[in-house]
Design a protein around this motif. Structure first.
Motif, PDB file in Angstrom:
ATOM      1  N   SER A  17      44.892  45.342  35.732  1.00 13.34           N
ATOM      2  CA  SER A  17      44.312  45.764  34.454  1.00 13.34           C
ATOM      3  C   SER A  17      44.172  44.587  33.497  1.00 13.34           C
ATOM      4  CB  SER A  17      45.188  46.856  33.818  1.00 13.34           C
ATOM      5  OG  SER A  17      45.212  48.022  34.613  1.00 13.34           O
ATOM      6  N   LEU A  18      45.138  43.671  33.543  1.00 16.64           N
ATOM      7  CA  LEU A  18      45.085  42.503  32.677  1.00 16.64           C
ATOM      8  C   LEU A  18      43.890  41.623  33.035  1.00 16.64           C
ATOM      9  CD1 LEU A  18      46.224  40.670  30.482  1.00 16.64           C
ATOM     10  CD2 LEU A  18      47.853  39.760  32.152  1.00 16.64           C
ATOM     11  N   GLU A  19      43.671  41.412  34.319  1.00 18.06           N
ATOM     12  CA  GLU A  19      42.543  40.580  34.742  1.00 18.06           C
ATOM     13  C   GLU A  19      41.201  41.247  34.433  1.00 18.06           C
ATOM     14  OE1 GLU A  19      43.456  39.681  38.787  1.00 18.06           O
ATOM     15  OE2 GLU A  19      45.188  38.442  38.242  1.00 18.06           O
ATOM     16  N   ASP A  20      41.155  42.572  34.567  1.00 18.79           N
ATOM     17  CA  ASP A  20      39.927  43.293  34.195  1.00 18.79           C
ATOM     18  C   ASP A  20      39.648  43.112  32.699  1.00 18.79           C
ATOM     19  OD1 ASP A  20      39.578  44.166  36.775  1.00 18.79           O
ATOM     20  OD2 ASP A  20      40.379  46.181  36.420  1.00 18.79           O
ATOM     21  N   LEU A  21      40.712  43.176  31.888  1.00 18.92           N
ATOM     22  CA  LEU A  21      40.572  42.995  30.449  1.00 18.92           C
ATOM     23  C   LEU A  21      40.109  41.577  30.122  1.00 18.92           C
ATOM     24  CD1 LEU A  21      41.002  44.083  27.550  1.00 18.92           C
ATOM     25  CD2 LEU A  21      43.392  43.303  27.727  1.00 18.92           C
TER      26      LEU A  21
END
Length: 433
Positions: A17-21
């Motif tokens: 989720s962090l990388e998607d953000l």
């Protein structure tokens, strides 16, 4: 050990989720910069990259680096991504020669930078009921003001002491029960010397619990020495004006690396010579991209700070990757007899030797010679020549073992070397070509 969070959802976000953000924010900020900053658009066109080319984190390598020279070239406001009337604060970074670097902040930028400090303070135990004495310089430098706003967010009582006036600093700490300090490591050592000279014991006469240290590189041995003198925990604080100031990366209570807030920044480690990305665990130059700054986003800024990403998960539960303490800057490194040396390597040796006091200088007299001028405890000057020779020999041998170069060593009484009001000047380069 109680786990405390300021923004738990984002501090413990899953890596996916962090990388998607990050991708979402990178595409957005790149497009905005490309559209609003002509200088940036020109650089990108020269590199053959446009907004539609950024589809994943891997595509960040297509974006050209930003350097200190680029920021100075954009002085005073050539890199602003908003209209001038939306900026509410200006800070500048070091400009001892030529133009400084001007950095603008909107209200949103100020609030976000304070929130990052609030994360950092909360995860290290500072909050309501604490008294934080801020001994950094107020003014154009970001360090003091950003920490000040963040400390107020968590409910701490802030004493905006600024630097210097050591007698007053000690009086404030005693009178108001200061529990945390934001301070240069070299100044923390000097205060300890001042207190000892005036018959005070930092462990008994102060209420300190923790110290937040940054703005100048220092070694692990120096951290341990300060912790021993004061009986406190010392937390590394990393930041730079170009990236909003302090709070870019911070120790948690595990103190096994500094969490770099990856929802706000993309971090890369590169080979400083080639500019190529390096894998986690390899030492190189830290490169940072701002993801949320409104007034003046910066893409792939070459910090010149040398570090590495620490592999593995942190027991504290935060998912943002950790960097090792800063070894030094690419422009701090000096070469003696063909050997690359960082001042912190020598400091780490000195601070681990019994009898060495708090101050030292490294004097470079030629391409082949290095002299370490180091203050030692006053009780070492008791007429026992053998003891002085023994500590001198120990310094020479341990430094040579660490950096592979044999130094000359001068032993000095405490108070001989100058004490800096700001960042300590550790290296005196007297070499001439």
């Amino acid at each position: 050990m109680t786990k405390r969070y300021w923004q738990k959802d984002i501090e413990t976000i899953s890596r996916r989720s962090l990388e998607d953000l990050q991708v979402k924010r990178l595409r957005s900020v790149f497009s905005r910069l490309y559209r609003t900053v002509p200088n940036f658009q020109s650089k990108c066109r020269e590199s053959g990259v446009k907004p539609s080319d950024i589809e994943s984190l891997k595509d960040i390598v297509k974006i050209p680096f930003t350097t200190s020279e680029d920021l100075r070239g954009g002085y005073p406001d050539g890199l602003l991504a908003v209209s001038r009337d939306k900026a509410v604060r200006l800070h500048t970074s070091s400009g001892t020669t030529g133009k400084p670097k001007a950095l603008f902040f909107t209200k949103k930028d100020i609030n976000q930078s304070a929130d990052l400090i609030a994360r950092c303070l909360t995860m290290t135990g500072t909050g309501s009921g604490d008294v934080l004495q801020n001994m950094m310089t107020y003014g154009l430098f970001t360090g003091a003001m950003v920490m000040h706003y963040g400390a107020e967010k968590v409910g701490a009582l802030v004493i905006p002491a600024g630097p210097g006036s050591t007698e007053r600093q000690v009086a404030l700490m005693k009178d108001f029960g200061t529990t945390a300090v934001h301070i240069l490591p070299s100044y923390a050592l000097y205060i300890a010397t001042f207190m000892a000279r005036h018959g005070m014991d930092p462990r008994k006469d102060l209420s300190l619990k923790r110290a937040y240290m940054g703005a100048e590189p220092y070694s692990e041995k120096t951290r341990q020495k300060i912790e021993s003198i004061y009986g406190i925990d010392v937390y590394n604080c990393y930041g730079l004006t170009e990236m909003n100031g302090p709070g870019v990366a911070f120790d948690c209570m595990e103190r096994s690396g500094l969490h770099l807030w990856e929802d706000q920044f993309i971090l890369e480690i590169i080979d400083p010579a080639t500019g190529q990305q390096l894998p986690d665990g390899e030492q190189g130059e830290l490169v940072l991209t701002t993801l949320c700054r409104e007034a003046m986003p910066i893409m792939r800024y070459r910090t010149r700070d040398i570090t590495r990403v620490k592999p593995g998960k942190c027991p504290c539960g935060r998912t943002h990757r950790r960097i090792s303490r800063i070894l030094g800057r690419t422009d701090d490194m000096f070469i003696i007899r063909g050997v690359n040396i960082f001042p912190q390597q020598i400091e780490n040796v000195l601070m681990g030797i019994r009898g060495v006091a708090q101050n030292y200088q490294i004097v470079l007299e030629s391409l082949d010679d290095i002299t370490i001028r180091v203050e030692i405890a006053s009780d070492m000057f008791d007429g026992n020549i053998e003891r002085l020779l023994a500590i001198k020999k120990e310094i020479i041998e341990k430094v040579r073992s660490s950096v592979l170069v044999r130094p000359d060593v001068e032993l000095l009484e405490p108070g001989t070397l100058p004490v800096a009001d700001g960042k300590a000047k550790r290296v005196i380069d007297e070499r001439t070509l």
